[in-house]
Write a protein that holds these residues in place. Structure first.
Motif, short mmCIF file in Angstrom:
data_model
loop_
_atom_site.label_atom_id
_atom_site.label_comp_id
_atom_site.label_asym_id
_atom_site.label_seq_id
_atom_site.Cartn_x
_atom_site.Cartn_y
_atom_site.Cartn_z
N ASP A 188 -0.79 -4.73 6.48
CA ASP A 188 -0.20 -6.24 6.14
C ASP A 188 -1.27 -5.85 4.39
OD1 ASP A 188 0.03 -7.77 8.94
OD2 ASP A 188 1.42 -7.06 7.43
N SER A 189 -0.76 -6.64 3.52
CA SER A 189 -1.82 -6.34 2.17
C SER A 189 -1.03 -7.54 1.49
CB SER A 189 -0.94 -5.19 1.38
OG SER A 189 -1.19 -4.13 2.02
N HIS A 190 -2.76 -8.14 1.06
CA HIS A 190 -2.57 -9.38 0.37
C HIS A 190 -3.44 -9.31 -1.32
CE1 HIS A 190 -3.37 -11.58 4.11
NE2 HIS A 190 -3.98 -10.14 4.86
N LEU A 191 -2.52 -9.18 -2.24
CA LEU A 191 -2.57 -8.98 -3.45
C LEU A 191 -2.71 -10.39 -4.37
CD1 LEU A 191 0.27 -5.76 -3.92
CD2 LEU A 191 -2.34 -5.92 -3.20
N VAL A 192 -3.98 -10.27 -5.27
CA VAL A 192 -3.58 -11.09 -6.44
C VAL A 192 -3.27 -10.67 -7.42
CG1 VAL A 192 -5.30 -12.90 -7.82
CG2 VAL A 192 -5.56 -12.76 -5.28
N LYS A 193 -1.88 -11.20 -7.74
CA LYS A 193 -2.41 -10.50 -9.60
C LYS A 193 -2.54 -12.08 -10.42
CE LYS A 193 2.16 -9.97 -9.28
NZ LYS A 193 3.61 -9.31 -8.99
N ILE A 194 -3.25 -10.80 -11.95
CA ILE A 194 -3.20 -12.19 -13.19
C ILE A 194 -2.73 -11.52 -14.06
CG2 ILE A 194 -4.64 -13.03 -14.80
CD1 ILE A 194 -7.13 -13.14 -11.93
N TYR A 250 -0.34 -14.77 -5.89
CA TYR A 250 -0.65 -14.66 -4.59
C TYR A 250 0.93 -14.29 -4.13
CZ TYR A 250 -1.98 -14.04 -0.11
OH TYR A 250 -1.87 -13.45 1.25
N ASN A 251 0.35 -12.39 -3.21
CA ASN A 251 1.90 -11.90 -2.44
C ASN A 251 1.26 -11.57 -1.38
OD1 ASN A 251 3.60 -10.32 -5.49
ND2 ASN A 251 2.94 -12.00 -5.06
N PHE A 252 2.06 -11.65 -0.23
CA PHE A 252 1.14 -11.39 1.45
C PHE A 252 2.48 -10.07 1.39
CE2 PHE A 252 2.51 -10.93 5.10
CZ PHE A 252 0.45 -10.55 5.96
N LEU A 253 2.27 -8.44 1.44
CA LEU A 253 3.35 -7.99 1.79
C LEU A 253 2.82 -7.05 3.06
CD1 LEU A 253 2.91 -8.19 -1.56
CD2 LEU A 253 3.82 -5.72 -1.31
N SER A 254 3.53 -7.65 3.94
CA SER A 254 3.48 -6.52 5.19
C SER A 254 4.81 -5.63 5.85
CB SER A 254 4.17 -8.03 6.59
OG SER A 254 4.10 -7.57 7.85
N PHE A 255 4.25 -4.47 6.31
CA PHE A 255 4.81 -2.73 6.47
C PHE A 255 5.50 -2.75 7.68
CE2 PHE A 255 3.37 -2.87 2.67
CZ PHE A 255 4.42 -2.44 1.86
N GLY A 256 4.04 -3.75 9.17
CA GLY A 256 4.30 -3.24 10.17
C GLY A 256 4.76 -2.50 10.87
N SER A 257 4.51 -2.11 11.49
CA SER A 257 3.53 -1.28 12.98
C SER A 257 4.84 0.02 12.80
CB SER A 257 3.40 -1.08 13.82
OG SER A 257 2.14 -0.15 14.13
N VAL A 258 4.05 1.59 12.05
CA VAL A 258 4.60 2.95 12.31
C VAL A 258 4.04 3.68 12.78
CG1 VAL A 258 6.39 2.25 11.01
CG2 VAL A 258 3.98 3.18 10.05
N ASN A 259 4.81 4.58 13.74
CA ASN A 259 3.99 5.96 14.16
C ASN A 259 3.62 7.36 13.41
OD1 ASN A 259 2.93 5.40 16.61
ND2 ASN A 259 5.04 5.39 17.88
N GLU A 260 3.20 7.50 12.54
CA GLU A 260 2.70 7.99 11.66
C GLU A 260 2.43 9.87 12.24
OE1 GLU A 260 0.86 6.44 8.55
OE2 GLU A 260 3.04 5.40 7.95
N THR A 261 3.48 10.86 12.59
CA THR A 261 2.60 12.50 12.47
C THR A 261 2.19 13.02 11.48
OG1 THR A 261 4.10 12.55 13.75
CG2 THR A 261 3.50 14.25 13.38
N LEU A 262 0.86 13.49 11.73
CA LEU A 262 -0.08 13.80 10.55
C LEU A 262 0.19 15.64 10.53
CD1 LEU A 262 -3.06 12.52 10.65
CD2 LEU A 262 -1.77 12.23 9.07
N THR A 263 0.57 16.44 9.64
CA THR A 263 0.53 17.55 9.87
C THR A 263 -1.26 18.23 9.63
OG1 THR A 263 2.31 17.64 7.99
CG2 THR A 263 1.17 19.72 8.67
N THR A 264 -1.79 19.37 10.72
CA THR A 264 -3.04 19.75 10.83
C THR A 264 -2.77 21.31 11.08
OG1 THR A 264 -2.40 19.89 13.43
CG2 THR A 264 -3.14 17.56 13.04
N GLY A 265 -3.95 21.86 11.44
CA GLY A 265 -4.18 23.45 10.71
C GLY A 265 -6.12 23.74 10.58
N GLY A 266 -6.19 24.61 11.03
CA GLY A 266 -7.34 25.09 10.92
C GLY A 266 -8.26 24.42 11.99
N GLY A 267 -7.28 24.37 13.32
CA GLY A 267 -8.46 23.66 14.61
C GLY A 267 -8.25 23.08 14.72
#
Length: 172
Positions: free
Chosen positions: A159-165, A131-148
């Motif tokens: 945060d991601s919870h991963l189970v590996k076998i 079992y793995n717990f991955l944490s990437f915190g919080s970030v502001n992400e600016t999206l590219t927009t178009g077409g109105g």
């Protein structure tokens, strides 16, 4: 496998993993380092988010980790914990169904912690569940927009919870 994109979206998916590492055993204590790369397809798709058609897809297409591992060996079994760094990429693809779009690709880094058990079937072949717990915190992400279509800058927590076998092959 479950991966959460902020408190409102949950993504599920499958991954293929390549992993390599090195261990040293001192009595019953096992010390090691390992890295892995997950080709992932973890995504959340919302159909018709604006009532005019279109879709919104939030996706992570890979995860990678590098970690130190500390274990305790009992005969052919190994119980271990691990911790280290983690990396991923967020992908946003949003359409409104009438020509507007918003998208973005954002690389992120964070930390990971995990635990597992491994059993050696032969001298060079073992199986594990982890079992793995991955944490990437919080970030502001600016999206590219178009077409109105316009978009605010989303604050994205991950945060991601991963189970590996898996099966491991020992080369040395």
């Amino acid at each position: 496998v479950l991966c959460a994109l902020d408190s409102n979206a949950h993504a599920q998916g499958v991954a293929g993993v390549v992993e390599c590492g090195y261990n040293v055993q001192i009595g019953k204590l096992v010390l090691g380092v390992e890295g892995d790369y997950f080709w992932a397809d973890f995504k959340n798709v919302v159909d018709n988010p604006f009532g005019t058609g279109g879709s919104a897809t939030l996706q992570n297409d890979f995860f990678a980790t590098a970690a130190a591992r500390l274990g305790y060996a009992m005969d052919r079994s190994l119980i271990y914990v691990k911790g280290g760094g983690a990396w991923t990429r967020d992908k946003f693809d949003i359409t409104d169904g009438v020509g507007g779009f918003a998208n973005g690709r954002f690389s992120r880094s964070g930390w990971m912690a995990g635990a597992g058990i491994e059993y050696a079937f032969w001298n060079n072949l073992s199986a594990r569940i982890e079992y793995n717990f991955l944490s990437f915190g919080s970030v502001n992400e600016t999206l590219t927009t178009g077409g109105g279509l316009t978009a605010t800058t989303p604050s994205v927590s991950l945060d991601s919870h991963l189970v590996k076998i898996g099966l491991n092959y020992k080369f040395l």
